[in-house]
Structures are given as structure tokens and as C-alpha cells.
Design a protein around this motif. Structure first.
Motif, short mmCIF file in Angstrom:
data_model
loop_
_atom_site.label_atom_id
_atom_site.label_comp_id
_atom_site.label_asym_id
_atom_site.label_seq_id
_atom_site.Cartn_x
_atom_site.Cartn_y
_atom_site.Cartn_z
N MET A 133 -4.85 13.10 9.61
CA MET A 133 -3.51 13.07 10.20
C MET A 133 -2.64 12.14 9.36
SD MET A 133 -4.42 12.92 14.29
CE MET A 133 -2.71 13.16 14.79
N LYS A 134 -1.35 12.49 9.26
CA LYS A 134 -0.46 11.73 8.39
C LYS A 134 0.75 11.21 9.17
CE LYS A 134 -2.78 12.96 4.64
NZ LYS A 134 -3.56 12.02 3.83
N ALA A 135 1.30 10.12 8.66
CA ALA A 135 2.56 9.57 9.16
C ALA A 135 3.49 9.37 7.98
CB ALA A 135 2.33 8.25 9.89
N ILE A 136 4.77 9.59 8.19
CA ILE A 136 5.76 9.41 7.13
C ILE A 136 6.13 7.94 7.03
CG2 ILE A 136 8.12 9.93 6.43
CD1 ILE A 136 7.83 12.65 7.53
N GLY A 137 6.16 7.43 5.81
CA GLY A 137 6.52 6.03 5.59
C GLY A 137 7.41 5.87 4.39
N LEU A 138 8.04 4.72 4.29
CA LEU A 138 8.91 4.37 3.18
C LEU A 138 8.31 3.17 2.45
CD1 LEU A 138 12.33 4.55 5.05
CD2 LEU A 138 11.27 6.34 3.67
N VAL A 139 8.02 3.36 1.18
CA VAL A 139 7.47 2.26 0.38
C VAL A 139 8.60 1.28 0.09
CG1 VAL A 139 6.37 1.61 -1.78
CG2 VAL A 139 5.72 3.74 -0.65
N THR A 140 8.46 0.07 0.59
CA THR A 140 9.49 -0.94 0.39
C THR A 140 9.19 -1.88 -0.77
OG1 THR A 140 8.43 -2.39 2.02
CG2 THR A 140 10.13 -0.88 2.82
N ARG A 141 7.90 -1.97 -1.13
CA ARG A 141 7.53 -2.87 -2.22
C ARG A 141 6.10 -2.59 -2.66
NH1 ARG A 141 7.82 -9.53 -2.10
NH2 ARG A 141 7.46 -9.85 -4.32
N VAL A 142 5.81 -2.82 -3.94
CA VAL A 142 4.45 -2.69 -4.46
C VAL A 142 3.96 -4.07 -4.85
CG1 VAL A 142 3.01 -1.72 -6.27
CG2 VAL A 142 4.83 -0.34 -5.26
N LEU A 143 2.80 -4.44 -4.31
CA LEU A 143 2.23 -5.77 -4.55
C LEU A 143 0.93 -5.64 -5.33
CD1 LEU A 143 2.62 -6.97 -0.85
CD2 LEU A 143 4.26 -7.37 -2.70
N LYS A 144 0.37 -6.76 -5.72
CA LYS A 144 -0.93 -6.83 -6.41
C LYS A 144 -1.93 -7.55 -5.51
CE LYS A 144 0.32 -5.14 -10.51
NZ LYS A 144 -0.30 -3.95 -11.15
N GLU A 145 -3.13 -6.98 -5.41
CA GLU A 145 -4.18 -7.64 -4.66
C GLU A 145 -4.67 -8.86 -5.43
OE1 GLU A 145 -8.44 -6.60 -2.47
OE2 GLU A 145 -7.62 -5.26 -4.00
N GLU A 146 -4.81 -9.95 -4.73
CA GLU A 146 -5.24 -11.19 -5.37
C GLU A 146 -6.66 -11.03 -5.91
OE1 GLU A 146 -5.74 -15.97 -4.27
OE2 GLU A 146 -4.86 -14.57 -2.83
N GLY A 147 -6.84 -11.38 -7.16
CA GLY A 147 -8.15 -11.31 -7.78
C GLY A 147 -8.37 -10.03 -8.55
N SER A 148 -8.29 -8.87 -7.88
CA SER A 148 -8.58 -7.60 -8.54
C SER A 148 -7.37 -6.99 -9.24
CB SER A 148 -9.13 -6.59 -7.52
OG SER A 148 -8.13 -6.25 -6.57
N GLY A 149 -6.17 -7.35 -8.81
CA GLY A 149 -4.97 -6.77 -9.38
C GLY A 149 -4.69 -5.36 -8.89
N ARG A 150 -5.38 -4.91 -7.87
CA ARG A 150 -5.19 -3.58 -7.30
C ARG A 150 -3.80 -3.46 -6.71
NH1 ARG A 150 -8.67 -1.38 -2.11
NH2 ARG A 150 -8.38 0.88 -2.44
N GLU A 151 -3.15 -2.32 -6.93
CA GLU A 151 -1.79 -2.12 -6.44
C GLU A 151 -1.81 -1.79 -4.95
OE1 GLU A 151 0.16 0.80 -8.90
OE2 GLU A 151 1.17 -0.80 -9.99
N LEU A 152 -1.01 -2.52 -4.20
CA LEU A 152 -0.88 -2.31 -2.76
C LEU A 152 0.59 -2.04 -2.45
CD1 LEU A 152 -3.02 -5.36 -1.59
CD2 LEU A 152 -3.81 -3.00 -1.89
N ALA A 153 0.83 -1.10 -1.55
CA ALA A 153 2.19 -0.74 -1.18
C ALA A 153 2.49 -1.23 0.22
CB ALA A 153 2.38 0.77 -1.27
N ALA A 154 3.64 -1.89 0.37
CA ALA A 154 4.14 -2.22 1.70
C ALA A 154 4.92 -1.00 2.20
CB ALA A 154 5.04 -3.44 1.65
N VAL A 155 4.44 -0.39 3.27
CA VAL A 155 5.00 0.87 3.77
C VAL A 155 5.58 0.64 5.16
CG1 VAL A 155 4.56 3.30 4.27
CG2 VAL A 155 3.26 2.14 2.46
N TYR A 156 6.88 0.92 5.29
CA TYR A 156 7.53 0.86 6.61
C TYR A 156 7.42 2.24 7.24
CZ TYR A 156 11.14 0.74 10.20
OH TYR A 156 11.82 0.83 11.39
N VAL A 157 6.84 2.31 8.44
CA VAL A 157 6.62 3.58 9.13
C VAL A 157 7.58 3.66 10.31
CG1 VAL A 157 4.94 5.07 10.28
CG2 VAL A 157 4.19 3.53 8.44
N PRO A 158 8.65 4.44 10.21
CA PRO A 158 9.58 4.60 11.34
C PRO A 158 8.94 5.41 12.46
CG PRO A 158 10.58 5.29 9.25
CD PRO A 158 9.11 5.19 9.03
N THR A 159 9.46 5.24 13.66
CA THR A 159 8.95 5.97 14.81
C THR A 159 9.97 6.99 15.29
OG1 THR A 159 9.76 4.23 16.30
CG2 THR A 159 7.47 4.10 15.59
#
Length: 228
Positions: A151-177
């Protein structure tokens, strides 16, 4: 012989039920439209009402034979709403000019010095800027797995961050209702788990507000890396 009368009454009852449901489904969009318009009308009129109401009553008292209707509540609310709309349009025109941009810069500098207001204003300003951006940048419309993978929800990526240590890309996603996109929640999702779309923010908002009734004919669902 008693069951026969019950059978004869079944079709009219079913017909009345269908008519009631049809009428309800016909009136519901009209009612919801009226509720939204009434909310906006009251909201806009309440902004200018503190100075419009005393002014209209003063004019009505000065010219009771000609301007007595100025004391009517609906007249005052209408004038207040129009005054608010004119102020909003005036600010829009002013914001497009150099002097307006300077005034806005001074206002933002002032807000930055107010302890609590600076956090709220800056956050709302950034969110609105993100909602106005087009797909193709990091601020884009995506789908996230919610509440599970199928199942999916629509979201808006507001920012892309880096995981501490691994450098993995993480997205901050705002999910409207639905149906109010101003209320929602924030999730941090690994970028590779996002399903990107080519939707505009307007298309996403229309989809959310309408409960899915307003949408393009096709949409992605499977993650890009898992498509065959």
C-alpha cells in the motif's frame, strides 16, 4: 400465507433506499462545497471585521436614511471579506516589486529576532516554498510504503539527509492527509525505498483533497529498482 405481504413490500422499500442514497450522494458534494465556501468567507471576513464593522456602523449612523442597511450583518461581513481580498491582492502586487521585496526582507529579519515566531514563520515559509517547486529536484512528489509494502501514500520530499556513519541517503517526506493537506505527518525514508513520480504538486494536492477522484490516468506503484 403471511410471508406474501412482506414480499410485496420489499421492492418499494429497496427503491426508497436507493432514492435516498442517490439524493444523499447528489447533495453531499454541494454541502461540502458550501461548508468550504462558508469557512473561507467567515475566515476572510473576520480578518477585516474589527475595523470594517465600526466604520460601517458609523457611516450608517451618519446617514440613517440612505446608509441604514450598512448595519446588516451580511453587509458588514461581505465588505470585510472584499477588504481582505483587496489587501491580499495588494500584497501580491507589492511583493512582485522591488520595494515590496525590501519590505518583506525587513519583515523576515524582524521575525527572525522573535524567539517563537521565527521558528513557526521559517518552517511554514520553507514548506510553502517546497510546495511551489516543480518535480525534478529533491523536492518532488513520491510514494512511500504505508502502512505496509503493498500500500502506498503520497508524500512530498522536503529534504535529503545523510545517515550518520554510513552516508546512506535519507529523505524527509511530508505526508499530507485527506481531505485537509495542511494536516499530516513527517517520515524519514531511505531514498531507495521511495517510488518517484512525475506528478506536479498541484496534481498531488488535487488527488489528496478529492480523495483520489481527481488523478492522472496512470501512476507508478512499484519501486523503480524492482520493476521487471
Amino acid at each position: 400465507m403471511s410471508p406474501a405481504p412482506h414480499a410485496s413490500h420489499a421492492p418499494p422499500r429497496a427503491s426508497l433506499q436507493r432514492l435516498f442514497l442517490t439524493g444523499l450522494l447528489t447533495l453531499l458534494p454541494i454541502w461540502l462545497t458550501w461548508v468550504v465556501i462558508k469557512f473561507v468567507f467567515v475566515l476572510l471576513s473576520s480578518i477585516s471585521a474589527p475595523w470594517v464593522v465600526p466604520l460601517s456602523e458609523s457611516i450608517a449612523d451618519s446617514f440613517p436614511n440612505y446608509m441604514g442597511w450598512g448595519k446588516a450583518l451580511w453587509v458588514q461581513n461581505t465588505i470585510a471579506m472584499v477588504a481582505t481580498l483587496l489587501v491580499i491582492l495588494g500584497v501580491g502586487v507589492l511583493a512582485r516589486r522591488v520595494i515590496g521585496q525590501r519590505l518583506l526582507g525587513w519583515f523576515e529579519a524582524f521575525m527572525a529576532r522573535v524567539p517563537l515566531a521565527n521558528l513557526v514563520y521559517t518552517s511554514v515559509r520553507k514548506l510553502l516554498d517546497i510546495l511551489q517547486t516543480k518535480p525534478g529536484s529533491t523536492q518532488r512528489v513520491v510514494l512511500i510504503d504505508f502502512p505496509h509494502r503493498d500500500m502506498k501514500a503520497i508524500g512530498l520530499v522536503t529534504r535529503v539527509l545523510k545517515e550518520e556513519g554510513s552516508g546512506r541517503e535519507l529523505a524527509a517526506v511530508y505526508v499530507p492527509t485527506t481531505p485537509n493537506p495542511t494536516s499530516g505527518y513527517l517520515e524519514v525514508v531511505p531514498v531507495e525505498l521511495l517510488t518517484p513520480t512525475d506528478w506536479t504538486v498541484d496534481q498531488a494536492m488535487g488527488f489528496i483533497i478529492s480523495g483520489g477522484a481527481v488523478a492522472p490516468e496512470t501512476m507508478p506503484f512499484t519501486r523503480a529498482g524492482e520493476r521487471k
